[in-house]
Design a protein around this motif. Structure first.
Motif, PDB file in Angstrom:
ATOM      1  N   ARG A  36      21.552 -28.593 -36.092  1.00 45.67           N
ATOM      2  CA  ARG A  36      20.151 -28.981 -35.934  1.00 45.67           C
ATOM      3  C   ARG A  36      19.746 -28.939 -34.461  1.00 45.67           C
ATOM      4  O   ARG A  36      20.567 -29.088 -33.555  1.00 45.67           O
ATOM      5  N   LEU A  37      18.468 -28.714 -34.251  1.00 40.85           N
ATOM      6  CA  LEU A  37      17.844 -28.898 -32.940  1.00 40.85           C
ATOM      7  C   LEU A  37      17.209 -30.280 -32.953  1.00 40.85           C
ATOM      8  O   LEU A  37      16.264 -30.526 -33.713  1.00 40.85           O
ATOM      9  N   VAL A  38      17.765 -31.164 -32.148  1.00 47.18           N
ATOM     10  CA  VAL A  38      17.303 -32.555 -32.107  1.00 47.18           C
ATOM     11  C   VAL A  38      16.723 -32.821 -30.719  1.00 47.18           C
ATOM     12  O   VAL A  38      17.383 -32.555 -29.702  1.00 47.18           O
TER      13      VAL A  38
ATOM     14  N   GLY B 211      19.774 -31.305 -21.725  1.00 49.47           N
ATOM     15  CA  GLY B 211      20.414 -31.427 -23.028  1.00 49.47           C
ATOM     16  C   GLY B 211      21.752 -30.735 -23.060  1.00 49.47           C
ATOM     17  O   GLY B 211      22.322 -30.383 -22.018  1.00 49.47           O
ATOM     18  N   GLU B 212      22.271 -30.521 -24.284  1.00 50.72           N
ATOM     19  CA  GLU B 212      23.558 -29.875 -24.436  1.00 50.72           C
ATOM     20  C   GLU B 212      23.670 -29.217 -25.803  1.00 50.72           C
ATOM     21  O   GLU B 212      22.921 -29.540 -26.739  1.00 50.72           O
TER      22      GLU B 212
ATOM     23  N   HIS C  41      20.887 -30.575 -28.544  1.00 50.27           N
ATOM     24  CA  HIS C  41      20.191 -31.843 -28.331  1.00 50.27           C
ATOM     25  C   HIS C  41      19.452 -31.771 -27.004  1.00 50.27           C
ATOM     26  O   HIS C  41      20.008 -31.351 -25.984  1.00 50.27           O
ATOM     27  N   ILE C  42      18.182 -32.154 -27.017  1.00 52.87           N
ATOM     28  CA  ILE C  42      17.337 -32.111 -25.830  1.00 52.87           C
ATOM     29  C   ILE C  42      16.718 -33.490 -25.609  1.00 52.87           C
ATOM     30  O   ILE C  42      16.270 -34.138 -26.562  1.00 52.87           O
ATOM     31  N   ASP C  43      16.671 -33.918 -24.357  1.00 50.60           N
ATOM     32  CA  ASP C  43      16.010 -35.172 -23.974  1.00 50.60           C
ATOM     33  C   ASP C  43      14.780 -34.821 -23.139  1.00 50.60           C
ATOM     34  O   ASP C  43      14.901 -34.405 -21.982  1.00 50.60           O
TER      35      ASP C  43
ATOM     36  N   ASN D  56      28.406 -27.489 -23.829  1.00 51.14           N
ATOM     37  CA  ASN D  56      27.733 -26.789 -22.733  1.00 51.14           C
ATOM     38  C   ASN D  56      26.353 -27.399 -22.502  1.00 51.14           C
ATOM     39  O   ASN D  56      25.672 -27.819 -23.444  1.00 51.14           O
ATOM     40  N   LYS D  57      25.947 -27.425 -21.239  1.00 51.04           N
ATOM     41  CA  LYS D  57      24.713 -28.100 -20.863  1.00 51.04           C
ATOM     42  C   LYS D  57      23.523 -27.137 -20.867  1.00 51.04           C
ATOM     43  O   LYS D  57      23.665 -25.938 -20.608  1.00 51.04           O
ATOM     44  N   ILE D  58      22.359 -27.686 -21.162  1.00 46.84           N
ATOM     45  CA  ILE D  58      21.098 -26.945 -21.120  1.00 46.84           C
ATOM     46  C   ILE D  58      20.369 -27.361 -19.844  1.00 46.84           C
ATOM     47  O   ILE D  58      20.065 -28.553 -19.655  1.00 46.84           O
ATOM     48  N   ILE D  59      20.105 -26.388 -18.981  1.00 48.51           N
ATOM     49  CA  ILE D  59      19.449 -26.684 -17.706  1.00 48.51           C
ATOM     50  C   ILE D  59      18.114 -25.960 -17.645  1.00 48.51           C
ATOM     51  O   ILE D  59      18.043 -24.737 -17.829  1.00 48.51           O
ATOM     52  N   LEU D  60      17.069 -26.720 -17.404  1.00 45.97           N
ATOM     53  CA  LEU D  60      15.722 -26.172 -17.196  1.00 45.97           C
ATOM     54  C   LEU D  60      15.508 -26.075 -15.696  1.00 45.97           C
ATOM     55  O   LEU D  60      15.690 -27.062 -14.966  1.00 45.97           O
TER      56      LEU D  60
END
Length: 755
Positions: A368-370, A361-362, A307-309, A219-223
């Motif tokens: 872990r939170l990377v 991210g996703e 994972h966050i970019d 699943n994707k993380i959307i800001l």
């Protein structure tokens, strides 16, 4: 501008274990820094250090209060939980109010930022609590603002108060949210440390509830929302940019956030469409600690890693470091967890509302939170250690000897007026005092009736709002706290705050349903402050258990003091009540001629912590009024049932200023005079005592016998003391007080002080 150096990476941190780090400047203790190193097995990177520092701050981690706050859970029964859909630990509490409707509400503090920059501090306090409500899946429908300032005539109060009021009104009005309640209190202890607490209420169908968690690998993380900038960095602890950006030559920006209510308005509508379209798995607002909080809390509450970019985060300042991006508290931002197949539809809704959105991210299968930046890993942490497993302090708790001195200094020694003319002069003096005068100068700056569902707002005892336009089902909300009572006896004082808020809701005809709180105290490193805090928490929890109304959430604000002087302990209590039909609400005050005035409850000689002692003698000492929660419950039940039976023409609770102030306000709010005979006790006590558990009700003559009969059956003392009508307030032998004279005294104070 000098560019930032390359980020401190995890690889570099592991290779340079002895590199000095500015952890103390970020508010971390030596043992906390040591624990971070133990968790990671190395020193933290700059970005990790920033994350831990903000998330382990008092504001975010509750490290000094959580051992005491656990008592709320211990005292909440299954019966109290029956109508709770979400409680402590979520962004806001949610309760079922019937007919498929749920209401979410919460109160939080924005005290220190509002002293530094009053307008933006107050405005972003409103914005932050509104986003907490949005994150539950609800439409925000109303706000309220419990405010406390130093002496009304102090120069610094004249600096802070107008800006705070303008900020509350400017943000709330722009959002189109009615301001339906709150308080404005003045006391010497708040000079240099005002309290700006903000409450928001939201409404939704029960099936629309959303929670903050990140689940579902892939699943994707959307800001989405506003861009991330340098404003508000370190707002919950210290200015992180001062530490991590010192070598850039960049001008230091203020740590108070800058709000844009128009961006938040479209963000609200965007969120609601996303919810209704079923495009959101989990959601979290970005408030205190910014992305550090949103990512770590979502990952911690989920079933995997994340994972966050950071390169994907939309920025509004160039050259921001990872620590700054993660610590920024830029406003009007939300973070959502979205299924891959729904991403395009999610982004399309955001484009429709012109809301900036980016996949950053996703959710991963790991633990872990990377977080990466420029192709390098700058954060690699177990998310629970950041969000939910911070330090837990058992601070020393000790009742100071000064408490005994305070209690021993009884107001009984103070000279009391006796002659009728002296009592008249005292009433007029009290009516025009800053804590009892009209708040219209403040509340007229707020839109109280926007959206058309407000049934009552200030100066009513409680704000009343229609939730269901078809059935008329609605809610009543009130916030209260007499901090002088809490100073005299923190346990009883917290229960008195609860009792008054319950009573104010009940005067509208609503049935009290749930509680939120904002616990404002001095330094937790002071054992006496921690004793006050412990006692207040236990008093509030025990009181809620006795009344059967659960605490659904809240906020703790410590370090509210100037130098060594702490504020009065101020546990603000918000109570939510439900009405089957707001058309049956009881109006505030005397609105018709010829109604009987009935005093419900007993009056005793109780002046400790009273407004009379404060205004006339600048005195604080003795014991607060006795609190009888069983009697308060019987009174609230009587009021709700009498309102449902249409037996009450008006009501007003008795609190600060006692019977005298209640009569004045009931006359002025309703526009009717009154003729009253005092109970057969000392007239001074009858007029100015602040005994709890009392309410004035106006009753049509044909209903008086039934109201008195119902009161007797409910074991609520009741006495008919007068009638409404005329253009003056006539109280026993006291010379009459024309309403015009009372209105001049009541309405003139704040405009004279603040223009």
């Amino acid at each position: 501008m000098t560019p930032h150096p390359a980020a401190d990476t995890v690889k570099n941190a592991a290779a340079t274990p002895d590199q000095p780090q500015p952890y103390r400047a970020l508010g971390l203790k030596d043992d906390e820094y040591t624990r971070i190193r133990e968790i990671l097995g190395r020193r933290p990177t700059d970005a990790e250090l920033a994350m831990y520092s903000v998330m382990w701050s008092e504001h975010c981690s509750y490290k000094s209060s959580k051992v005491h706050l656990a008592y709320f859970g211990e005292t909440t029964t299954d019966a109290m939980r029956e109508r709770m859909l979400a409680g402590i630990g979520e962004n806001a509490g949610v309760v079922d109010i019937g007919d498929g409707w749920a209401v979410t509400f919460k109160v939080e503090s924005h005290n220190h930022p509002s002293y530094v920059e009053p307008y933006q501090g107050a405005a972003t306090g409103v914005g932050g609590i509104v986003r907490d409500i949005m994150a539950m899946g609800a439409r925000p429908v109303a706000v309220a603002d419990p405010l406390r300032f130093g002496p009304a005539d102090a120069p610094d109060t004249r600096r802070v108060l107008p800006g705070v009021v303008a900020g509350v009104g400017g943000y709330g009005n722009s959002l189109g949210l009615p301001n339906i309640g709150g308080e404005v209190v003045f006391d010497e202890s708040y000079l240099g440390n005002p309290l700006v607490n903000a409450l928001c209420v939201g409404a939704m169908r029960t099936e629309d509830l959303h929670l903050a968690f990140a689940s579902g690998t892939g699943n994707k993380i959307i800001l989405f929302g506003a861009r991330t900038g340098l404003d508000g960095i370190g707002g919950v602890s210290v200015l992180a940019s001062e530490t991590f950006g010192a070598e850039t030559g960049r001008k230091k920006l203020p740590s108070v956030q800058v709000g844009d209510p128009f961006t938040e308005k479209v963000l609200i509508e965007c969120c609601l469409e996303l919810f209704h379209a079923g495009l959101v798995v989990g959601i979290q607002d970005l408030g205190g600690a910014g992305l550090s909080c949103a990512t770590s809390e979502l990952a911690s509450a989920g079933d995997g890693g994340m994972h966050i970019d950071l390169d994907a985060v939309p920025l509004r300042a160039s050259g921001m470091t990872p620590a700054e991006i993660l610590s920024s508290e830029s406003q009007e931002r939300m973070c959502a967890v979205v299924r891959p197949q729904d991403v395009d539809a999610f982004l399309a809704v955001c484009r429709k509302w012109d809301v900036l959105a980016a996949v950053i991210g996703e959710v991963t299968a790991g633990t872990r939170l990377v977080i990466d930046w420029h192709g390098e890993t700058v954060v690699d942490v177990p998310p629970r250690t950041v969000a939910h497993e911070g330090p837990v302090y058992r601070r020393p708790v000790a009742r100071s000897d000064r408490q005994d001195e305070l209690v021993a200094d009884s107001p009984d020694r103070l000279p009391r007026p006796a002659a009728p003319s002296e009592l008249q002069a005292e009433i007029l003096r009290m009516v025009g005092s800053p804590n009892l005068c009209s708040r219209a100068w403040v509340t007229d700056q707020y839109d109280r009736y926007v959206r058309g569902n407000t049934a009552a707002a200030q100066p009513a005892d409680a704000g009343v709002l229609r939730i269901d336009e078809r059935t008329g089902r609605g809610i009543a909300v009130a916030t209260d706290c007499n901090a002088r009572f809490v100073a005299l006896d923190p346990y009883a004082g917290a229960q008195l705050a609860l009792a008054e808020a319950v009573r104010n809701v009940a005067t509208s005809g609503a049935v009290p349903l749930a509680v939120t709180n904002c616990l404002n105290f001095g330094s937790p490193e002071d054992p006496h402050v921690m004793w006050q805090f412990q006692q207040a928490v236990r008093g509030l929890a025990d009181g809620c258990a006795q009344l059967g109304v659960p605490v659904t959430g809240g906020n703790v604000s410590f370090y509210n003091q100037t130098g060594e002087r702490a504020i009065l302990p101020t546990p603000v209590v918000g109570v939510l009540g439900v009405l089957d039909d707001v058309a049956r609400r009881v109006p505030s005050g005397f609105r018709r001629d010829g109604d009987a005035i009935v005093l419900l409850g007993d009056t005793r000689d109780e002046l400790g912590g009273s407004e009379w002692a404060h205004v006339v003698h600048r005195h604080l000492g003795g014991r607060p009024p006795a609190v009888d929660l069983a009697a308060e419950a019987r009174l609230a039940d009587l009021l709700a049932k009498a309102a449902a039976a249409r037996l009450l023409a008006g009501s007003h609770d008795l609190a600060e200023g006692g019977l005298a102030q209640a009569l004045v306000e009931a006359c002025l709010v309703g526009g009717r005079g009154a003729t009253v005979q005092l109970p057969p006790i000392d007239p001074f006590v009858a007029l100015f005592s602040e005994s709890a558990g009392r309410v004035l009700v106006a009753v049509a003559p044909e209903h008086v016998s039934e109201v008195l009969s119902r009161a007797a059956d409910a074991e609520v003392p009741a006495r008919e003391i007068g009638t409404t009508g005329g253009s003056a307030l006539v109280v026993g032998d006291v010379p009459e007080l024309p309403l015009a004279t009372l209105r001049t005294a009541w309405e003139g104070t704040l405009p004279a002080l603040f223009g």
